[in-house]
Motif scaffolding. Structure first.
Motif, PDB file in Angstrom:
ATOM      1  N   LEU A 151      72.782   0.693  -0.334  1.00  0.00           N
ATOM      2  CA  LEU A 151      72.658   2.130  -0.592  1.00  0.00           C
ATOM      3  C   LEU A 151      73.911   2.872  -0.138  1.00  0.00           C
ATOM      4  CD1 LEU A 151      68.936   2.808   0.334  1.00  0.00           C
ATOM      5  CD2 LEU A 151      69.968   3.033  -1.926  1.00  0.00           C
ATOM      6  N   ARG A 152      74.443   2.480   1.006  1.00  0.00           N
ATOM      7  CA  ARG A 152      75.688   3.101   1.473  1.00  0.00           C
ATOM      8  C   ARG A 152      76.821   2.822   0.487  1.00  0.00           C
ATOM      9  NH1 ARG A 152      73.952   1.708   6.994  1.00  0.00           N
ATOM     10  NH2 ARG A 152      73.579   3.647   8.120  1.00  0.00           N
ATOM     11  N   PHE A 155      76.387   5.087  -2.716  1.00  0.00           N
ATOM     12  CA  PHE A 155      76.565   6.535  -2.593  1.00  0.00           C
ATOM     13  C   PHE A 155      77.814   6.934  -1.806  1.00  0.00           C
ATOM     14  CE2 PHE A 155      72.060   6.006  -3.561  1.00  0.00           C
ATOM     15  CZ  PHE A 155      71.948   6.890  -4.622  1.00  0.00           C
ATOM     16  N   GLY A 171      71.607   3.616  -8.609  1.00  0.00           N
ATOM     17  CA  GLY A 171      71.303   4.465  -7.461  1.00  0.00           C
ATOM     18  C   GLY A 171      69.943   5.133  -7.590  1.00  0.00           C
ATOM     19  N   ARG A 172      69.636   5.621  -8.778  1.00  0.00           N
ATOM     20  CA  ARG A 172      68.342   6.280  -8.987  1.00  0.00           C
ATOM     21  C   ARG A 172      67.185   5.306  -8.770  1.00  0.00           C
ATOM     22  NH1 ARG A 172      66.442   9.531 -14.497  1.00  0.00           N
ATOM     23  NH2 ARG A 172      64.311  10.004 -13.774  1.00  0.00           N
ATOM     24  N   VAL A 175      66.808   4.474  -4.957  1.00  0.00           N
ATOM     25  CA  VAL A 175      66.221   5.574  -4.187  1.00  0.00           C
ATOM     26  C   VAL A 175      64.715   5.643  -4.431  1.00  0.00           C
ATOM     27  CG1 VAL A 175      66.154   8.082  -3.891  1.00  0.00           C
ATOM     28  CG2 VAL A 175      68.347   6.903  -4.046  1.00  0.00           C
ATOM     29  N   VAL A 194      68.048   7.844   5.567  1.00  0.00           N
ATOM     30  CA  VAL A 194      67.859   8.928   4.596  1.00  0.00           C
ATOM     31  C   VAL A 194      68.589  10.182   5.055  1.00  0.00           C
ATOM     32  CG1 VAL A 194      66.145  10.497   3.598  1.00  0.00           C
ATOM     33  CG2 VAL A 194      65.691   8.041   3.675  1.00  0.00           C
ATOM     34  N   LEU A 197      72.452   9.608   4.655  1.00  0.00           N
ATOM     35  CA  LEU A 197      72.913   9.615   3.269  1.00  0.00           C
ATOM     36  C   LEU A 197      72.780  10.997   2.632  1.00  0.00           C
ATOM     37  CD1 LEU A 197      71.545   6.198   1.938  1.00  0.00           C
ATOM     38  CD2 LEU A 197      73.896   6.781   2.554  1.00  0.00           C
ATOM     39  N   SER A 201      76.008  12.510   0.915  1.00  0.00           N
ATOM     40  CA  SER A 201      76.030  12.428  -0.545  1.00  0.00           C
ATOM     41  C   SER A 201      75.071  13.444  -1.163  1.00  0.00           C
ATOM     42  CB  SER A 201      75.652  11.008  -0.995  1.00  0.00           C
ATOM     43  OG  SER A 201      75.404  10.970  -2.377  1.00  0.00           O
ATOM     44  N   GLU A 203      74.501  13.627  -4.258  1.00  0.00           N
ATOM     45  CA  GLU A 203      73.763  12.878  -5.280  1.00  0.00           C
ATOM     46  C   GLU A 203      72.518  12.239  -4.685  1.00  0.00           C
ATOM     47  OE1 GLU A 203      74.419   9.169  -8.431  1.00  0.00           O
ATOM     48  OE2 GLU A 203      75.929   9.612  -6.882  1.00  0.00           O
ATOM     49  N   PHE A 204      72.677  11.589  -3.529  1.00  0.00           N
ATOM     50  CA  PHE A 204      71.518  10.985  -2.883  1.00  0.00           C
ATOM     51  C   PHE A 204      70.497  12.058  -2.512  1.00  0.00           C
ATOM     52  CE2 PHE A 204      69.045   9.880   0.829  1.00  0.00           C
ATOM     53  CZ  PHE A 204      68.555   8.638   0.494  1.00  0.00           C
ATOM     54  N   TRP A 208      66.676  12.063  -3.727  1.00  0.00           N
ATOM     55  CA  TRP A 208      65.593  11.966  -2.745  1.00  0.00           C
ATOM     56  C   TRP A 208      64.593  13.104  -2.918  1.00  0.00           C
ATOM     57  CZ3 TRP A 208      63.956   8.086  -0.027  1.00  0.00           C
ATOM     58  CH2 TRP A 208      63.068   8.298   1.028  1.00  0.00           C
TER      59      TRP A 208
END
Length: 275
Positions: A151-152, A155, A171-172, A175, A194, A197, A201, A203-204, A208
């Motif tokens: 995940l890191r 993102f 990524g979607r 998540v 969470v 990130l 980010s 985006e993240f 989320w």
């Protein structure tokens, strides 16, 4: 809800617990085998009348919180607690989070000498890998443990060889999969990831906040390898029993360019190991 089964289960488990096991005075004569009903109710934080009605098989449908409290009071194992939760239609407790890879999974990694394979936990930390994974992704041992997290990579822009569109789709999905584990916010490590990130980010953070749920079981990953070129890999995620960990396998259909490229990577990995 199976009220009669729950009632019988509670009665047998109450009879199994000795007062001394839970720090109660066991001196004097007791007519009740195991704990008394009022003792269980007190330890679980429910009224005696409510607990009596549960043992009588009344259709009360206790909450998840009450059942977990009763499990603690009766010293139930996780399997027993999950059984009780299932009787009222509640989801099982999440498997305990761990960075220690099961011995069976490590043996399986060693035998998978023709396919890249990784072990991931619920946070997407990479815990173990085989030689083919190194041939595909580079020397993971050289990456600091904290940074071995997919995940890191996704993102923070460190996911090398993956195009913007494919990275966004991946990524979607990841998540949504993290959401579906049910570990947020109770698991402190997931909560910390969470939070971190979301700060780093946008985006993240946006993904989320969508609260999308979706378990990753299989996906297609497209990437550009620095040696063998474009790859289109089928990724299978297999659950490792009694843990929050999964085995990720990278495969390709026989006869495809990616299949031939994986064979080339295997040969190069074998050469490095014998040098």
């Amino acid at each position: 809800m199976n009220a009669a089964e729950l009632a019988g289960f509670l009665r047998t488990r109450r009879a199994r617990v000795r007062p001394v096991d839970v720090g109660l005075d066991h001196t004097g004569r007791r007519q009740t085998r195991g704990l008394r009903r009022e003792e269980v109710a007190g330890r679980a934080g429910v009224s005696v009348d409510y607990y009596i009605r549960l043992e009588q098989g009344r259709r009360l449908r206790p909450s998840r919180q009450v059942l977990v409290a009763l499990a603690r009071a009766l010293q139930l194992s996780d399997d027993e607690c999950n059984y009780m939760l299932g009787l009222v239609g509640e989801a099982a407790l999440p498997a305990p989070s761990s960075r220690r890879t099961e011995a069976g999974a490590l043996r399986l990694l060693d035998r998978l000498d023709d396919l890249p394979a990784l072990v991931l936990n619920a946070r997407y930390d990479i815990l173990a890998w085989n030689a083919m994974a190194v041939a595909l992704m580079g020397d993971l041992a050289a990456v600091p443990e904290r940074e071995r997290n997919t995940l890191r990579w996704l993102f923070s822009g460190q996911a090398r060889g993956i195009g913007p569109h494919d990275r966004a789709q991946l990524g979607r999905r990841c998540v949504a999969d993290l959401r579906s584990t049910g570990r947020y916010p109770d698991d402190p490590e997931v909560r910390h990831l969470v939070h971190e990130l979301a700060l780093e980010s946008r985006e993240f953070a946006a993904l989320w906040e969508r609260h999308e749920i979706g378990v990753n079981r299989a996906m297609t990953k497209r990437m550009l390898h620095p040696v063998v070129g474009p790859l289109e890999l089928d990724c299978e995620l297999l659950t490792i029993p009694d843990s929050d960990q999964r085995l990720m396998l990278y495969t390709a259909a026989p006869g495809t360019a990616t299949y031939r490229a994986l064979r080339g990577l295997r040969e190069s990995a074998g050469e490095r190991l014998t040098c």
